[in-house]
Scaffold this active site. Sequence first.
Site, PDB file in Angstrom:
ATOM      1  N   CYS A   1      -5.023   2.630  -3.604  1.00 10.69           N
ATOM      2  CA  CYS A   1      -3.614   3.083  -3.288  1.00 10.69           C
ATOM      3  C   CYS A   1      -2.809   1.831  -2.879  1.00 10.69           C
ATOM      4  O   CYS A   1      -1.502   1.713  -2.558  1.00 10.69           O
ATOM      5  CB  CYS A   1      -3.569   3.343  -1.642  1.00 10.69           C
ATOM      6  SG  CYS A   1      -5.021   4.507  -0.909  1.00 10.69           S
TER       7      CYS A   1
ATOM      8  N   HIS B   1       1.145  -1.314   0.240  1.00  9.61           N
ATOM      9  CA  HIS B   1      -0.160  -0.023  -0.215  1.00  9.61           C
ATOM     10  C   HIS B   1       0.767   1.076  -0.249  1.00  9.61           C
ATOM     11  O   HIS B   1       1.748   1.606   0.310  1.00  9.61           O
ATOM     12  CB  HIS B   1      -0.819   0.006   1.448  1.00  9.61           C
ATOM     13  CG  HIS B   1      -1.690   1.343   0.854  1.00  9.61           C
ATOM     14  ND1 HIS B   1      -1.927   2.154   1.657  1.00  9.61           N
ATOM     15  CD2 HIS B   1      -3.092   0.850   1.248  1.00  9.61           C
ATOM     16  CE1 HIS B   1      -2.609   3.410   2.684  1.00  9.61           C
ATOM     17  NE2 HIS B   1      -4.134   2.500   1.772  1.00  9.61           N
TER      18      HIS B   1
ATOM     19  N   LYS C   1     -10.760  -0.412  10.950  1.00 13.12           N
ATOM     20  CA  LYS C   1     -10.683  -1.776   9.358  1.00 13.12           C
ATOM     21  C   LYS C   1     -11.237  -2.509  10.465  1.00 13.12           C
ATOM     22  O   LYS C   1     -11.508  -4.048   9.985  1.00 13.12           O
ATOM     23  CB  LYS C   1      -9.649  -1.699   8.579  1.00 13.12           C
ATOM     24  CG  LYS C   1      -9.044  -0.746   7.840  1.00 13.12           C
ATOM     25  CD  LYS C   1      -7.826  -1.500   7.121  1.00 13.12           C
ATOM     26  CE  LYS C   1      -7.600   0.207   6.445  1.00 13.12           C
ATOM     27  NZ  LYS C   1      -8.100   0.098   5.033  1.00 13.12           N
TER      28      LYS C   1
ATOM     29  N   GLN D   1      -4.487  -5.260   7.066  1.00  9.93           N
ATOM     30  CA  GLN D   1      -5.572  -5.835   6.921  1.00  9.93           C
ATOM     31  C   GLN D   1      -5.750  -7.417   7.607  1.00  9.93           C
ATOM     32  O   GLN D   1      -6.478  -8.277   7.646  1.00  9.93           O
ATOM     33  CB  GLN D   1      -5.457  -6.648   4.922  1.00  9.93           C
ATOM     34  CG  GLN D   1      -5.594  -5.297   3.993  1.00  9.93           C
ATOM     35  CD  GLN D   1      -6.815  -4.868   4.304  1.00  9.93           C
ATOM     36  OE1 GLN D   1      -7.930  -5.239   4.458  1.00  9.93           O
ATOM     37  NE2 GLN D   1      -7.183  -3.372   3.780  1.00  9.93           N
TER      38      GLN D   1
ATOM     39  N   ASP E   1       2.920  -4.643   8.275  1.00  7.98           N
ATOM     40  CA  ASP E   1       1.668  -3.830   7.973  1.00  7.98           C
ATOM     41  C   ASP E   1       0.080  -4.733   8.289  1.00  7.98           C
ATOM     42  O   ASP E   1      -0.151  -5.344   7.234  1.00  7.98           O
ATOM     43  CB  ASP E   1       2.068  -3.056   6.689  1.00  7.98           C
ATOM     44  CG  ASP E   1       0.367  -2.416   5.944  1.00  7.98           C
ATOM     45  OD1 ASP E   1      -0.834  -2.858   6.772  1.00  7.98           O
ATOM     46  OD2 ASP E   1       0.804  -1.890   4.912  1.00  7.98           O
TER      47      ASP E   1
HETATM   48  N1  7TS Z   1      -2.098  -0.509   4.767  1.00  6.52           N
HETATM   49  C1  7TS Z   1      -2.830  -1.439   3.896  1.00  6.52           C
HETATM   50  C2  7TS Z   1      -2.318  -2.732   4.278  1.00  6.52           C
HETATM   51  C3  7TS Z   1      -4.380  -1.716   3.725  1.00  6.52           C
HETATM   52  O1  7TS Z   1      -4.873  -2.034   3.108  1.00  6.52           O
HETATM   53  C4  7TS Z   1      -4.264   0.626   3.865  1.00  6.52           C
HETATM   54  C5  7TS Z   1      -5.958   1.167   3.642  1.00  6.52           C
HETATM   55  C6  7TS Z   1      -3.201   1.140   4.570  1.00  6.52           C
HETATM   56  C7  7TS Z   1      -2.608   0.561   5.173  1.00  6.52           C
HETATM   57  C8  7TS Z   1      -3.303   2.753   5.462  1.00  6.52           C
HETATM   58  O2  7TS Z   1      -4.390   2.409   6.434  1.00  6.52           O
HETATM   59  P1  7TS Z   1      -4.943   3.538   6.628  1.00  6.52           P
HETATM   60  O3  7TS Z   1      -5.929   3.391   7.830  1.00  6.52           O
HETATM   61  O4  7TS Z   1      -3.931   4.509   7.068  1.00  6.52           O
HETATM   62  O5  7TS Z   1      -5.811   4.440   6.038  1.00  6.52           O
HETATM   63  N2  7TS Z   1      -6.548   0.005   2.812  1.00  6.52           N
HETATM   64  C9  7TS Z   1      -7.163   1.083   2.466  1.00  6.52           C
HETATM   65  C10 7TS Z   1      -8.114   0.458   0.744  1.00  6.52           C
HETATM   66  O6  7TS Z   1      -7.769  -0.585   0.310  1.00  6.52           O
HETATM   67  N3  7TS Z   1      -8.850   1.106   1.017  1.00  6.52           N
HETATM   68  O7  7TS Z   1      -8.930   1.720   0.964  1.00  6.52           O
HETATM   69  C11 7TS Z   1      -8.718   1.940   2.669  1.00  6.52           C
END
Ligand code: 7TS
Length: 415
Positions: free
Chosen positions: A366, A123, A226, A203, A200
């Site tokens: 992303c 990501h 999430k 997920q 990371d």
């Molecule tokens: N890493 C992974 C693997 C992710 O899926 C996401 C967000 C992030 C980092 C960043 O998370 P945040 O809470 O800091 O934004 N992924 C997604 C997605 O797949 N669609 O919208 C956000």
Amino acid sequence: MAIETKRIREDFPILKREVHGKPLVYLDNAATTQKPQVLIDALVEYYSSYNANIHRGIHALAEEATGKYEATRQTVADFIGAPDASNIVFTRNTTESINLVAHAWGRKFLTAGDEIVLSTMEHHSNLVPWQTLAKEKGVVLRFIDIDDDGQFVQDDIERHIGPKTKLVAVTHMSNVLGTINPVREIAERAHQHGALVLLDGAQSVPHLPVNVQELDCDFLAFSAHKMLGPTGVGVLYAKRELFEEMDPFLGGGEMIRRVQLEESTWNDVPWKFEAGTPNIGDVCAFSAAIDYLSGLGMENVRAHEIEMVQEGVRRLANVPGITIYGPESAERRGGVISFNLDNVHPHDLGTVLDHHGVAIRAGHHCAQPLMGRLDVVATARASFYVYNEKEEFDALIEGIEAAARLFRAPVHTGA
Ligand code: 7TS
């Protein structure tokens, strides 16, 4: 099914609403999940009965708020098998947690020629902070590539992680392919070479049982939103000695022990990394989301998603013109299915599905380098959670068939 979706759905008020006159089918859980009533109640309870600033007040409300905030830190530690609450720092999200490591650890300990190993499925939030650091420090970035099954190329793991590696920062589970990466083995190899491992977990933590001590990762980043929790709360887990030797990320109130005009000393870990008034209400409420997931059992959550992916792939594969990305085996992937329909842009597909009440995500997710690696500009993505049921695939498939008809791709019923 170990997960009783009919009963669970009753706990999520939003699932009762309609979208464009159709029942909501929410399949965008990898972006953010819906919230159970207990989470909403916990937020209301904070603001209606013990709202106060923490760590400073000596009055009852401040003590209650501080107690709940710190209790949530312990709940988070227990949920991921961390040895102690002081291994947990609250941030805004996964992105901020990774940036914290890049700034507070990377800037202090990395020098020109050091190497950071990433992967082509990351990501953007696990790419951009390292790119910035690499430019600033002359650090070299290396990338583990993926094979045609959407899994890390084993040779690349061996080729890239070596004596110059200082950090391996990879996703535990891909938000596009669903791939669950062999992070235990990666940590072992990294540690043999004296390198640290950042996972990371944006997920993985919401969808799999994750134990930081079993995985032996050095850092783990994830987001509350999430995993049934509120937006605006992220977690950074780190081994205690790392937090001790890292410099603060942000300076200001709360993170100090003593401030003089010219210099200051730092508060203890973990507060050293929590400058300013934190997101108290959301952190306090987050414990309700974790309790809810613990009540279901993460093994059951995982088993439910394997079933959902198996059924989803089976149904989608019957639709002519569909390409599905990611590992063949449902055991190797989480509750995410990315796909494309011939001759139909994913955004068009997403718009037609929205008119059927079905929420999916369409775009690059992303993960632009991964899109390049897959040789596509975008994909459609359906992602599942504890309240999704197999019956919801009917609406998904109907919507896809409607899009296929509209955009004149060949079509055939996929039951
Ligand atoms: N890493 C992974 C693997 C992710 O899926 C996401 C967000 C992030 C980092 C960043 O998370 P945040 O809470 O800091 O934004 N992924 C997604 C997605 O797949 N669609 O919208 C956000």
